[in-house]
Design an enzyme around this catalytic site. Structure first.
Site, PDB file in Angstrom:
ATOM      1  N   HIS A   1      55.159   7.236  36.632  1.00 34.91           N
ATOM      2  CA  HIS A   1      55.568   6.224  35.657  1.00 34.91           C
ATOM      3  C   HIS A   1      54.420   5.289  35.312  1.00 34.91           C
ATOM      4  O   HIS A   1      54.240   4.897  34.139  1.00 34.91           O
ATOM      5  CB  HIS A   1      56.748   5.430  36.215  1.00 34.91           C
ATOM      6  CG  HIS A   1      57.143   4.267  35.366  1.00 34.91           C
ATOM      7  ND1 HIS A   1      56.818   2.956  35.687  1.00 34.91           N
ATOM      8  CD2 HIS A   1      57.814   4.208  34.180  1.00 34.91           C
ATOM      9  CE1 HIS A   1      57.283   2.158  34.748  1.00 34.91           C
ATOM     10  NE2 HIS A   1      57.880   2.872  33.832  1.00 34.91           N
TER      11      HIS A   1
ATOM     12  N   GLU B   1      52.154   6.931  32.897  1.00 33.16           N
ATOM     13  CA  GLU B   1      52.784   6.914  31.567  1.00 33.16           C
ATOM     14  C   GLU B   1      52.388   5.651  30.808  1.00 33.16           C
ATOM     15  O   GLU B   1      52.110   5.683  29.608  1.00 33.16           O
ATOM     16  CB  GLU B   1      54.296   7.011  31.711  1.00 33.16           C
ATOM     17  CG  GLU B   1      55.058   6.888  30.400  1.00 33.16           C
ATOM     18  CD  GLU B   1      56.339   6.088  30.535  1.00 33.16           C
ATOM     19  OE1 GLU B   1      56.544   5.133  29.748  1.00 33.16           O
ATOM     20  OE2 GLU B   1      57.143   6.404  31.431  1.00 33.16           O
TER      21      GLU B   1
ATOM     22  N   GLU C   1      58.767  -4.796  35.347  1.00 32.06           N
ATOM     23  CA  GLU C   1      59.807  -3.807  35.040  1.00 32.06           C
ATOM     24  C   GLU C   1      60.622  -3.485  36.296  1.00 32.06           C
ATOM     25  O   GLU C   1      61.853  -3.362  36.237  1.00 32.06           O
ATOM     26  CB  GLU C   1      59.163  -2.536  34.480  1.00 32.06           C
ATOM     27  CG  GLU C   1      60.176  -1.512  34.008  1.00 32.06           C
ATOM     28  CD  GLU C   1      59.533  -0.282  33.375  1.00 32.06           C
ATOM     29  OE1 GLU C   1      60.283   0.647  33.007  1.00 32.06           O
ATOM     30  OE2 GLU C   1      58.291  -0.242  33.260  1.00 32.06           O
TER      31      GLU C   1
END
Length: 417
Positions: free
Chosen positions: A46, A49, A126
């Site tokens: 992630h 990404e 996040e």
């Protein structure tokens, strides 16, 4: 019309032509997620990404955004438990620009030290945001409970400490290991010319590949566990989840399993929604759903409710599962679920973005073309007896369970169902 080609590097291109469309969607699918991460690298897929958007040898972070915005296109990415995808949607005439930008990000992301350190803060925020979202916490807990001690039970975002202590060297090594031709599929759906697409693919992808012959790391086998995990939080609602071992992407029973989830908790007329929400007013959100992976899958139930209703809801859940096992599904429920499944496929076929994802995932995980008509026939071939067999297989197993919410006396009632 469909198009597939595997190039000498090992890269695979899969495409669906829709001549009546004005737009085209393109995605780069990489066969990596938390299922291929260790405890120390959990969250890296992630994080990468995010980082590939931070600039390449030819473009700054701002230039990537501006070039896509200049043509009125969309660019984004997501990471799941078993794959990563970078995608665009644009007018069909702008496919080359999108391919240029995405391939540049895939091959040439520089991941500068200052951008890496700055993006750590974004990803950590996040993670904290998800920690403040109880149903996200519940989903992470149930996954860890069912796949306890296994990579598939890890979170997609990873723990904060892994992001904090990651460095450029470890991130680049992880990317080099997994961002390889044999682990990558490019999917394109919408309006395009096949011959032109092949030329563009060779120019922007095949010619830039490192022909190192590296092969993808295999996903580990899955063992289902029956753990109960909980997390007390000072919030207004309780969140309950149950999970059973399900079926893999390769299973012939996958369609029957999806129909079972629809009957039990897939819509307004489903059993759980009618009993728990409509008849008793005990929840706003209640649903059942399956997940499919290469080596296995899940069948899950989620309920968000007031803490004082915890035991009552658990009683109703148990009663509905027992009733399903004893009496099976009705002809009316069966027909409704079948029609819903078939028509959902037809609706998906009208969106080139959705089709792009279906084609990309099918080729990435199963090395086969997605086919709407084949899936329609598979759903039409399901029988009531098959759905009842699937229900018996799932619900006679031990289940994993999770509770998130305020500390109450009967918080572990869900584990006793």
């Amino acid at each position: 019309m469909d198009f597939f080609k595997q190039y000498p590097s090992g890269l695979r291109l899969v495409a669906k032509q829709q001549s009546n469309s004005y737009t085209v969607s393109m995605g780069i699918f990489v066969d990596v997620g938390c299922v291929k991460e260790t405890a120390e690298t959990n969250g890296y897929s992630h994080f990468i990404e995010h980082l590939v958007f931070k600039g390449t040898e030819r473009r700054s972070c701002l230039q990537i955004s501006e070039e896509i915005d200049d043509i009125g296109a969309n660019i984004n990415a997501y990471t799941s438990k078993d794959s990563t995808c970078f995608y665009t949607k644009s007018a069909s005439d702008d496919l080359e620009k999108c391919m240029d930008v995405l391939s540049d990000m895939y091959f040439n992301a520089t991941i500068p030290e200052d951008e890496l350190e700055r993006e750590k803060g974004v990803v950590i925020e996040e993670i904290k945001m998800c920690e403040d979202t109880p149903d996200d916490v519940s989903q992470d807990l149930i996954s860890r409970a069912l796949f306890y001690g296994q990579s598939l039970g890890q979170t997609i975002l990873g723990p904060i400490k892994n992001i904090e202590y990651s460095d450029r060297h470890s991130i680049l090594n992880f990317k080099k290991k997994h961002y390889i031709p044999a682990s990558t599929v490019i999917a394109v759906c919408g309006k395009f010319d096949f011959d032109e697409l092949d030329k563009l693919f060779c120019k922007y992808f095949e010619e830039n590949c490192d022909k190192n012959g590296l092969q993808p790391e295999k996903e580990p086998e899955i063992n289902y566990k029956s753990r109960f995990l909980h997390k007390f939080k000072k919030i207004e609602q309780s969140h309950l989840q149950l999970a059973w071992g399900g079926y893999s992407l390769q299973s012939s029973d996958r369609c029957a399993n999806s129909m079972l989830a629809s009957i039990l908790g897939g819509g307004l007329s489903s059993r759980l929604n009618q009993v728990i929400r409509e008849q008793n007013g005990l929840a706003y959100s209640v649903y059942a759903y399956p997940s499919y992976y290469l080596r296995g899958g899940t069948f899950e139930i989620y309920v968000g409710l007031s803490p004082e209703n915890n035991s009552r809801v658990c009683e109703l859940l148990k009663a509905e599962i027992d009733k399903l096992l004893k009496n099976g599904v009705t002809e009316k429920e069966f027909r409704r679920a079948q029609i819903q499944a078939v028509n959902a496929l037809y609706m998906n076929a009208e969106s080139n973005m959705t089709l792009m994802r279906l084609y990309g995932r099918s080729m990435l995980k199963l090395n086969e073309m997605f086919n709407v008509d084949r899936d329609v026939e598979n759903y039409k071939a399901v029988t009531i007896d098959k759905i009842n067999d699937v229900a018996s297989h799932i619900f006679t197993q031990p289940h994993a369970s999770a509770y998130v919410g305020p500390k109450i006396a009967d918080y572990n009632e869900v584990s006793k169902i």
